[in-house]
Motif scaffolding. Structure first.
Motif, short mmCIF file in Angstrom:
data_model
loop_
_atom_site.label_atom_id
_atom_site.label_comp_id
_atom_site.label_asym_id
_atom_site.label_seq_id
_atom_site.Cartn_x
_atom_site.Cartn_y
_atom_site.Cartn_z
N LEU A 138 15.51 0.14 13.23
CA LEU A 138 14.11 0.45 13.48
C LEU A 138 13.46 1.11 12.26
CD1 LEU A 138 14.37 1.93 17.08
CD2 LEU A 138 13.78 -0.40 16.42
N TYR A 139 12.19 0.82 12.08
CA TYR A 139 11.40 1.46 11.03
C TYR A 139 10.86 2.77 11.60
CZ TYR A 139 8.05 1.87 7.19
OH TYR A 139 7.34 2.28 6.08
N LYS A 140 11.21 3.88 10.99
CA LYS A 140 10.89 5.18 11.57
C LYS A 140 9.79 5.93 10.83
CE LYS A 140 15.55 5.72 13.47
NZ LYS A 140 16.75 6.59 13.58
N ASP A 141 9.33 5.41 9.70
CA ASP A 141 8.27 6.07 8.96
C ASP A 141 6.91 5.77 9.59
OD1 ASP A 141 10.01 7.21 7.14
OD2 ASP A 141 9.91 5.49 5.77
N SER A 142 5.89 6.49 9.16
CA SER A 142 4.54 6.31 9.71
C SER A 142 3.55 5.90 8.63
CB SER A 142 4.08 7.60 10.38
OG SER A 142 4.13 8.69 9.47
N ASN A 143 4.03 5.16 7.65
CA ASN A 143 3.19 4.74 6.52
C ASN A 143 2.97 3.22 6.52
OD1 ASN A 143 5.82 4.06 5.95
ND2 ASN A 143 5.73 4.68 3.79
N GLU A 144 2.79 2.64 7.70
CA GLU A 144 2.72 1.18 7.82
C GLU A 144 1.49 0.55 7.15
OE1 GLU A 144 4.41 2.74 11.85
OE2 GLU A 144 2.82 3.30 10.44
N PRO A 145 0.29 1.15 7.22
CA PRO A 145 -0.89 0.48 6.66
C PRO A 145 -0.73 0.11 5.19
CG PRO A 145 -1.57 2.29 8.06
CD PRO A 145 -0.07 2.41 7.91
N GLY A 146 -1.16 -1.10 4.85
CA GLY A 146 -1.10 -1.59 3.48
C GLY A 146 0.18 -2.32 3.15
#
Length: 287
Positions: A138-146
């Motif tokens: 799973l992707y756990k970071d919160s920097n998805e935009p862009g």
């Protein structure tokens, strides 16, 4: 099974599609073999999920048949028995009254409001551990935009110039495409299906039949699971709009928002939002 009904699921009770592609690119550029993503889960009839642990898969809650009667899923071409399903307690079934209003008026703003307020996520525990397929992290970071996302699915397909038929078929061949995440907050991460000349070389969007399908983000040399196909927003009269046209926004379950819930369910540690669990009931006539 993907309420990728362009801004609703409208007449199709729940469906999001395979992959809709650019009109100026050959379909062969998007088609991929099953080995491209063996962790893809095929739900009965249509819709997807993803294997995230040896005995657990994740999907959009609205893909669960009847929200309860899930007996089997397919992973890597093999039927896998389901031990139980855990629906997020915050999942809400779209009221028929809202669908009826949208079909009468062509306007579906309240459907969008309703869908945005629901926790469209469920976990599937398999009876047996899967040993022939590696789970997806799973992707756990919160920097998805862009970031550039890879999307994978077998749902409905066509091109962004015309969109695809809302009447199916919603299970076709495996395709993958790419898109740029435009926004992410709380439950959702979204992207817009751009057409040329601003589109990515293999730009695309999930379509009807792709609900629960993966939205992947790359970390180093690994693709991690960041989202699950859920619903789509289209402009204009929803009775005549075609899903999958350029300019439509796809909204996907944002898994970084649900990490604690997912981990608590898999570890069998009760947590708020994880109390809606059931075992599949044998279908009538089954042994």
């Amino acid at each position: 099974m993907i309420r990728f009904f362009l801004l609703m699921l409208l007449a199709v009770s729940s469906t999001a599609s395979a992959v809709v592609i650019r009109h100026d690119m050959d379909d062969s550029e998007y088609r991929v073999p099953a080995s491209e993503f063996p962790a893809l889960v095929d739900m009965p009839g249509e819709g997807h999920g993803v294997l995230i642990a040896p005995q657990w898969a994740i999907t959009a809650a609205h893909t669960i048949p009847g929200n309860s009667d899930l007996q089997h899923v397919m992973i890597n071409g093999v039927s896998r028995d389901v031990e139980r399903v855990v629906m997020h307690a915050g999942y809400k079934t779209l009221p028929q009254a809202l669908i009826d209003q949208a079909m009468a008026s062509g306007e579906a703003t309240l459907i969008v409001v309703f869908l945005a307020s629901s926790d469209d996520i469920a976990l599937i525990k398999l009876t047996q551990t899967v040993t022939d397929v590696a789970p997806v992290e799973l992707y756990k970071d919160s920097n998805e935009p862009g970031q550039t996302a890879k999307i994978v699915g077998k749902g409905a397909t066509d091109t962004g110039a015309t969109g695809h038929s809302p009447n199916g078929p919603n299970r076709t061949e495996l395709r993958r495409a790419f898109n740029t995440i435009t926004s992410a907050h709380d439950r959702w991460l979204c992207y817009v299906f751009d057409g040329p000349p601003t589109a990515l070389p293999l730009e695309g969007t999930l379509g009807n039949g792709d609900s629960g399908g993966p939205v992947l983000l790359q970390s180093d040399d690994q693709w991690l699971l960041a989202g699950l196909g859920s619903w789509k927003v289209a402009q204009g009269d929803v009775r005549t709009a075609r899903p999958g046209r350029y300019g439509q926004t796809s909204c996907n379950v944002r898994l970084s928002h649900y990490i604690e819930w997912i981990e608590s369910v898999i570890s069998e540690q009760p947590q708020a939002g994880a109390n809606n669990s059931f075992k599949p009931t044998p279908l009538r006539g089954a042994a």
